[in-house]
Design a protein around this motif. Sequence first.
Motif, PDB file in Angstrom:
ATOM      1  N   ALA A  16       2.468  46.618  38.842  1.00 19.26           N
ATOM      2  CA  ALA A  16       2.774  45.549  39.804  1.00 19.26           C
ATOM      3  C   ALA A  16       4.155  45.757  40.417  1.00 19.26           C
ATOM      4  O   ALA A  16       4.326  45.590  41.626  1.00 19.26           O
ATOM      5  CB  ALA A  16       2.705  44.188  39.109  1.00 19.26           C
ATOM      6  N   LEU A  17       5.126  46.129  39.593  1.00 19.44           N
ATOM      7  CA  LEU A  17       6.481  46.364  40.105  1.00 19.44           C
ATOM      8  C   LEU A  17       6.488  47.519  41.094  1.00 19.44           C
ATOM      9  O   LEU A  17       7.080  47.414  42.176  1.00 19.44           O
ATOM     10  CB  LEU A  17       7.447  46.629  38.956  1.00 19.44           C
ATOM     11  CG  LEU A  17       8.887  46.907  39.373  1.00 19.44           C
ATOM     12  CD1 LEU A  17       9.519  45.637  39.945  1.00 19.44           C
ATOM     13  CD2 LEU A  17       9.696  47.424  38.211  1.00 19.44           C
ATOM     14  N   LEU A  18       5.835  48.613  40.754  1.00 21.98           N
ATOM     15  CA  LEU A  18       5.798  49.770  41.642  1.00 21.98           C
ATOM     16  C   LEU A  18       5.138  49.429  42.971  1.00 21.98           C
ATOM     17  O   LEU A  18       5.680  49.733  44.046  1.00 21.98           O
ATOM     18  CB  LEU A  18       5.049  50.923  40.963  1.00 21.98           C
ATOM     19  CG  LEU A  18       4.878  52.184  41.795  1.00 21.98           C
ATOM     20  CD1 LEU A  18       6.231  52.839  42.032  1.00 21.98           C
ATOM     21  CD2 LEU A  18       3.911  53.128  41.123  1.00 21.98           C
ATOM     22  N   VAL A  19       3.991  48.775  42.913  1.00 21.92           N
ATOM     23  CA  VAL A  19       3.268  48.410  44.138  1.00 21.92           C
ATOM     24  C   VAL A  19       4.100  47.429  44.973  1.00 21.92           C
ATOM     25  O   VAL A  19       4.206  47.566  46.188  1.00 21.92           O
ATOM     26  CB  VAL A  19       1.879  47.825  43.777  1.00 21.92           C
ATOM     27  CG1 VAL A  19       1.213  47.192  44.980  1.00 21.92           C
ATOM     28  CG2 VAL A  19       0.998  48.902  43.187  1.00 21.92           C
ATOM     29  N   TYR A  20       4.713  46.459  44.313  1.00 24.33           N
ATOM     30  CA  TYR A  20       5.514  45.469  45.025  1.00 24.33           C
ATOM     31  C   TYR A  20       6.725  46.097  45.699  1.00 24.33           C
ATOM     32  O   TYR A  20       7.030  45.792  46.857  1.00 24.33           O
ATOM     33  CB  TYR A  20       5.955  44.353  44.071  1.00 24.33           C
ATOM     34  CG  TYR A  20       6.865  43.359  44.715  1.00 24.33           C
ATOM     35  CD1 TYR A  20       6.407  42.519  45.717  1.00 24.33           C
ATOM     36  CD2 TYR A  20       8.204  43.269  44.361  1.00 24.33           C
ATOM     37  CE1 TYR A  20       7.239  41.613  46.337  1.00 24.33           C
ATOM     38  CE2 TYR A  20       9.048  42.374  44.971  1.00 24.33           C
ATOM     39  CZ  TYR A  20       8.565  41.544  45.955  1.00 24.33           C
ATOM     40  OH  TYR A  20       9.398  40.657  46.573  1.00 24.33           O
ATOM     41  N   VAL A  90      11.345  42.469  37.082  1.00 24.23           N
ATOM     42  CA  VAL A  90      12.025  43.433  36.209  1.00 24.23           C
ATOM     43  C   VAL A  90      12.404  42.782  34.883  1.00 24.23           C
ATOM     44  O   VAL A  90      12.220  43.365  33.806  1.00 24.23           O
ATOM     45  CB  VAL A  90      13.269  44.024  36.919  1.00 24.23           C
ATOM     46  CG1 VAL A  90      14.132  44.808  35.943  1.00 24.23           C
ATOM     47  CG2 VAL A  90      12.850  44.901  38.083  1.00 24.23           C
ATOM     48  N   THR A  91      12.907  41.545  34.948  1.00 22.10           N
ATOM     49  CA  THR A  91      13.273  40.829  33.728  1.00 22.10           C
ATOM     50  C   THR A  91      12.047  40.589  32.842  1.00 22.10           C
ATOM     51  O   THR A  91      12.129  40.717  31.612  1.00 22.10           O
ATOM     52  CB  THR A  91      13.945  39.495  34.076  1.00 22.10           C
ATOM     53  OG1 THR A  91      15.031  39.739  34.973  1.00 22.10           O
ATOM     54  CG2 THR A  91      14.480  38.802  32.842  1.00 22.10           C
ATOM     55  N   ALA A  92      10.932  40.254  33.436  1.00 24.37           N
ATOM     56  CA  ALA A  92       9.700  40.048  32.665  1.00 24.37           C
ATOM     57  C   ALA A  92       9.271  41.342  31.982  1.00 24.37           C
ATOM     58  O   ALA A  92       8.851  41.330  30.818  1.00 24.37           O
ATOM     59  CB  ALA A  92       8.588  39.530  33.581  1.00 24.37           C
TER      60      ALA A  92
END
Length: 173
Positions: A16-20, A90-92
């Motif tokens: 999710a982070l990469l895609v976002y 990122v914190t999650a």
Amino acid sequence: MVSKVLMISFILMLIALLVYVIGFATPHLVDIELPPYKIYGGLWVRCQSLNDVKNCMETADFQGTLGNLGNRGWVKASRATSILGFIFLVTAIICVGLKLFAFKEKTYILITGICMTIAAVVFILVAVIVFTQNVEEVTFQYPFNYGFSFALIIVGMCIAVIAGVIMLVECFM
């Protein structure tokens, strides 16, 4: 013993982070095609091409018919909430990683990760809503399509929701 469910959630959050990040950093939130012109832009950069000659500039430097687009309050709000969504995501991921590898017995770290994921999704959703409600100022009433950047932001947010639900189920099982 590492929980397989939490590991799946951790991997989903990384995806999710990469895609976002790809979605919110690229300049294809809105695509306008008026042959021979192509105009596309995002939160940070706006590009125009005429006969495949591309000219890009920062959104803050773009002078539209109503003035500087980058100084508008809604652009700043959309950028700010996008950045906050990134920070919370990122914190999650850090919280879930700590739960998986360092503090396996600490439930409050998982609860913190769930809360950070919810906050990330809310901030990303607010950024998308603010942008879509003001898209006419970006497109100048020309017919437009939402680009792949917009789709990637939505997909990243949805993957984060799925990871959050998985963590929530793991927390209460």
